[in-house]
Design a protein around this motif. Sequence first.
Motif, PDB file in Angstrom:
ATOM      1  N   PRO A 165      28.172  77.497  40.687  1.00 49.22           N
ATOM      2  CA  PRO A 165      28.068  76.070  41.053  1.00 49.22           C
ATOM      3  C   PRO A 165      26.846  75.383  40.450  1.00 49.22           C
ATOM      4  CG  PRO A 165      28.672  77.362  42.971  1.00 49.22           C
ATOM      5  CD  PRO A 165      28.316  78.349  41.894  1.00 49.22           C
ATOM      6  N   ALA A 166      25.710  76.082  40.393  1.00 50.71           N
ATOM      7  CA  ALA A 166      24.504  75.471  39.839  1.00 50.71           C
ATOM      8  C   ALA A 166      24.653  75.191  38.347  1.00 50.71           C
ATOM      9  CB  ALA A 166      23.301  76.376  40.087  1.00 50.71           C
ATOM     10  N   VAL A 167      25.333  76.090  37.626  1.00 56.01           N
ATOM     11  CA  VAL A 167      25.551  75.898  36.193  1.00 56.01           C
ATOM     12  C   VAL A 167      26.542  74.760  35.964  1.00 56.01           C
ATOM     13  CG1 VAL A 167      26.394  76.973  34.069  1.00 56.01           C
ATOM     14  CG2 VAL A 167      24.981  78.287  35.661  1.00 56.01           C
ATOM     15  N   ILE A 168      27.608  74.732  36.737  1.00 54.44           N
ATOM     16  CA  ILE A 168      28.599  73.663  36.615  1.00 54.44           C
ATOM     17  C   ILE A 168      27.937  72.300  36.814  1.00 54.44           C
ATOM     18  CG2 ILE A 168      30.655  72.637  37.690  1.00 54.44           C
ATOM     19  CD1 ILE A 168      31.583  75.498  38.302  1.00 54.44           C
ATOM     20  N   LYS A 169      26.956  72.245  37.701  1.00 54.54           N
ATOM     21  CA  LYS A 169      26.242  70.991  37.967  1.00 54.54           C
ATOM     22  C   LYS A 169      25.123  70.732  36.968  1.00 54.54           C
ATOM     23  CE  LYS A 169      27.250  71.279  42.924  1.00 54.54           C
ATOM     24  NZ  LYS A 169      26.675  71.488  44.280  1.00 54.54           N
ATOM     25  N   GLY A 170      25.127  71.445  35.858  1.00 56.06           N
ATOM     26  CA  GLY A 170      24.182  71.163  34.783  1.00 56.06           C
ATOM     27  C   GLY A 170      23.014  72.102  34.677  1.00 56.06           C
ATOM     28  N   GLY A 171      22.961  73.148  35.513  1.00 57.01           N
ATOM     29  CA  GLY A 171      21.840  74.071  35.483  1.00 57.01           C
ATOM     30  C   GLY A 171      21.890  75.051  34.323  1.00 57.01           C
ATOM     31  N   LYS A 172      20.806  75.778  34.149  1.00 54.72           N
ATOM     32  CA  LYS A 172      20.728  76.766  33.074  1.00 54.72           C
ATOM     33  C   LYS A 172      21.410  78.055  33.526  1.00 54.72           C
ATOM     34  CE  LYS A 172      17.434  79.097  30.014  1.00 54.72           C
ATOM     35  NZ  LYS A 172      16.004  79.317  29.688  1.00 54.72           N
ATOM     36  N   PRO A 173      22.245  78.653  32.679  1.00 57.06           N
ATOM     37  CA  PRO A 173      22.985  79.866  33.058  1.00 57.06           C
ATOM     38  C   PRO A 173      22.137  81.125  32.946  1.00 57.06           C
ATOM     39  CG  PRO A 173      23.590  79.215  30.844  1.00 57.06           C
ATOM     40  CD  PRO A 173      22.656  78.148  31.355  1.00 57.06           C
ATOM     41  N   ASP A 174      21.082  81.196  33.731  1.00 53.74           N
ATOM     42  CA  ASP A 174      20.146  82.323  33.621  1.00 53.74           C
ATOM     43  C   ASP A 174      20.817  83.671  33.872  1.00 53.74           C
ATOM     44  OD1 ASP A 174      17.731  80.926  33.003  1.00 53.74           O
ATOM     45  OD2 ASP A 174      17.618  80.250  35.067  1.00 53.74           O
TER      46      ASP A 174
ATOM     47  N   VAL B 235      21.508  86.297  19.190  1.00 51.51           N
ATOM     48  CA  VAL B 235      22.476  85.674  20.082  1.00 51.51           C
ATOM     49  C   VAL B 235      21.754  84.966  21.221  1.00 51.51           C
ATOM     50  CG1 VAL B 235      24.395  86.077  21.658  1.00 51.51           C
ATOM     51  CG2 VAL B 235      24.283  87.319  19.496  1.00 51.51           C
ATOM     52  N   ARG B 236      20.892  85.687  21.909  1.00 52.86           N
ATOM     53  CA  ARG B 236      20.155  85.104  23.033  1.00 52.86           C
ATOM     54  C   ARG B 236      19.295  83.928  22.563  1.00 52.86           C
ATOM     55  NH1 ARG B 236      18.080  86.946  28.142  1.00 52.86           N
ATOM     56  NH2 ARG B 236      16.961  85.147  29.009  1.00 52.86           N
ATOM     57  N   ALA B 237      18.631  84.075  21.434  1.00 56.28           N
ATOM     58  CA  ALA B 237      17.756  83.013  20.931  1.00 56.28           C
ATOM     59  C   ALA B 237      18.546  81.755  20.599  1.00 56.28           C
ATOM     60  CB  ALA B 237      16.994  83.501  19.697  1.00 56.28           C
ATOM     61  N   ASP B 238      19.698  81.924  19.954  1.00 53.10           N
ATOM     62  CA  ASP B 238      20.517  80.761  19.603  1.00 53.10           C
ATOM     63  C   ASP B 238      21.043  80.059  20.851  1.00 53.10           C
ATOM     64  OD1 ASP B 238      20.169  80.782  16.921  1.00 53.10           O
ATOM     65  OD2 ASP B 238      22.215  81.338  16.385  1.00 53.10           O
ATOM     66  N   LEU B 239      21.449  80.839  21.852  1.00 54.20           N
ATOM     67  CA  LEU B 239      21.951  80.235  23.078  1.00 54.20           C
ATOM     68  C   LEU B 239      20.832  79.504  23.821  1.00 54.20           C
ATOM     69  CD1 LEU B 239      24.344  83.063  24.317  1.00 54.20           C
ATOM     70  CD2 LEU B 239      24.998  80.817  23.421  1.00 54.20           C
ATOM     71  N   GLU B 240      19.647  80.085  23.861  1.00 52.33           N
ATOM     72  CA  GLU B 240      18.502  79.419  24.491  1.00 52.33           C
ATOM     73  C   GLU B 240      18.198  78.107  23.763  1.00 52.33           C
ATOM     74  OE1 GLU B 240      16.805  80.123  27.141  1.00 52.33           O
ATOM     75  OE2 GLU B 240      16.864  82.288  27.534  1.00 52.33           O
ATOM     76  N   LYS B 241      18.259  78.148  22.437  1.00 47.76           N
ATOM     77  CA  LYS B 241      17.993  76.948  21.644  1.00 47.76           C
ATOM     78  C   LYS B 241      19.051  75.883  21.891  1.00 47.76           C
ATOM     79  CE  LYS B 241      17.137  75.454  16.878  1.00 47.76           C
ATOM     80  NZ  LYS B 241      17.050  75.903  15.449  1.00 47.76           N
ATOM     81  N   SER B 242      20.317  76.315  21.998  1.00 45.94           N
ATOM     82  CA  SER B 242      21.395  75.351  22.229  1.00 45.94           C
ATOM     83  C   SER B 242      21.242  74.665  23.578  1.00 45.94           C
ATOM     84  CB  SER B 242      22.763  76.044  22.148  1.00 45.94           C
ATOM     85  OG  SER B 242      23.023  76.825  23.312  1.00 45.94           O
ATOM     86  N   LEU B 243      20.730  75.381  24.567  1.00 46.59           N
ATOM     87  CA  LEU B 243      20.522  74.793  25.891  1.00 46.59           C
ATOM     88  C   LEU B 243      19.344  73.821  25.890  1.00 46.59           C
ATOM     89  CD1 LEU B 243      21.118  78.072  27.868  1.00 46.59           C
ATOM     90  CD2 LEU B 243      22.434  75.971  28.230  1.00 46.59           C
ATOM     91  N   ALA B 244      18.315  74.137  25.105  1.00 44.52           N
ATOM     92  CA  ALA B 244      17.131  73.286  25.053  1.00 44.52           C
ATOM     93  C   ALA B 244      17.345  72.063  24.171  1.00 44.52           C
ATOM     94  CB  ALA B 244      15.931  74.089  24.544  1.00 44.52           C
ATOM     95  N   LYS B 245      18.006  72.279  23.017  1.00 45.68           N
ATOM     96  CA  LYS B 245      18.229  71.180  22.066  1.00 45.68           C
ATOM     97  C   LYS B 245      19.632  71.310  21.475  1.00 45.68           C
ATOM     98  CE  LYS B 245      13.370  70.596  20.760  1.00 45.68           C
ATOM     99  NZ  LYS B 245      12.396  70.553  19.629  1.00 45.68           N
ATOM    100  N   PRO B 246      20.653  70.915  22.234  1.00 45.13           N
ATOM    101  CA  PRO B 246      22.032  71.055  21.745  1.00 45.13           C
ATOM    102  C   PRO B 246      22.312  70.190  20.529  1.00 45.13           C
ATOM    103  CG  PRO B 246      21.956  69.754  23.770  1.00 45.13           C
ATOM    104  CD  PRO B 246      20.585  70.316  23.577  1.00 45.13           C
TER     105      PRO B 246
END
Length: 317
Positions: free
Chosen positions: A128-137, A150-161
């Motif tokens: 629910p927290a991710v669906i509402k815009g949270g980070k998928p930790d 993989v992890r680095a690219d996903l982190e980057k996409s979340l920070a600067k899509p």
Amino acid sequence: MGWDYEDPNGGTQSSAARIASGAVGIVVAAGLAVLVLRPELMPWRDAGDTTPLAAETGRPSAAPSEEAFPDRPTLREPFKGSPALRWADGAAGIEPPAARATGWMSKAQVEDALKRTKEFLVAANLDPAVIKGGKPDAALKLIDPKQPEVRADLEKSLAKPTEANDPTSLFTRFSPKEVRPAGTVVKTRGRMTVEAGTGKDAGNVVIRTDYTFVYPVVKAAPGSDEVARTIVRRTLVVALPDPEEFEVTKGRLSLWEWNSDLANSACDVFDGFLHPQFDSDLMADPDAAPVGPEQDPYDRSKDLGASSQECGTVSRT
């Protein structure tokens, strides 16, 4: 859109992330039908079968049948008029197959890998927290750190899509400034398989998943009660390399490849969130109606890779 990662032990890991047919909106003709013939005023009409479907064990042969005059979703019944009405709720719709010894893995190891794959899907698409815009930790923590790119690219996409690196290719997130969930249920349907890798995948045990998630939402403004649905279909390939041959981290997953099809989400916005369109949006601005090839987002009979790469329209939501 996709990325290839060089395996530190040699070879290439392909993680293709595609936003195919980022279809938005509801077909205008369907909206007109509702205005002319309101289903709730047709007492002779069958409201539709609500019997829960058996779990999906293989690719369906056809799309679910369509109703001539589907019910409109409401806050109380957000899945009215949708095939998803008969689907399982949330994580209950993700049923791993029975575990058996496969490749280098014992039955117990396979069972654990299937469990962790389900945990990833839940964390990426149903939290629910991710669906509402949270980070998928929780999902990110399941990715093997031996796959640093993989992890680095996903982190980057979340920070600067960006268009080329958008987290919605793997994670389901809505902007809380724009919409909120209509209720607490997300409908889920799909299947998961496990097999010993062959060819370029030799030495791995491979888990393949194919699931569709249906999200009912309303606008974030207080008092909003118009329900729209966004349908997301995702495929994911998880590899479990043999630790005798490759450097891996116990208890983590290697994401090999993923694809997605996002229906009723703007396909020209790349801010890390899904953007559903509502009937009222089309009434206010008819020119905002989407154009392009029409697709049925509930049709799970076709291979996801065969979907159109173009933005288009959806035949129903």
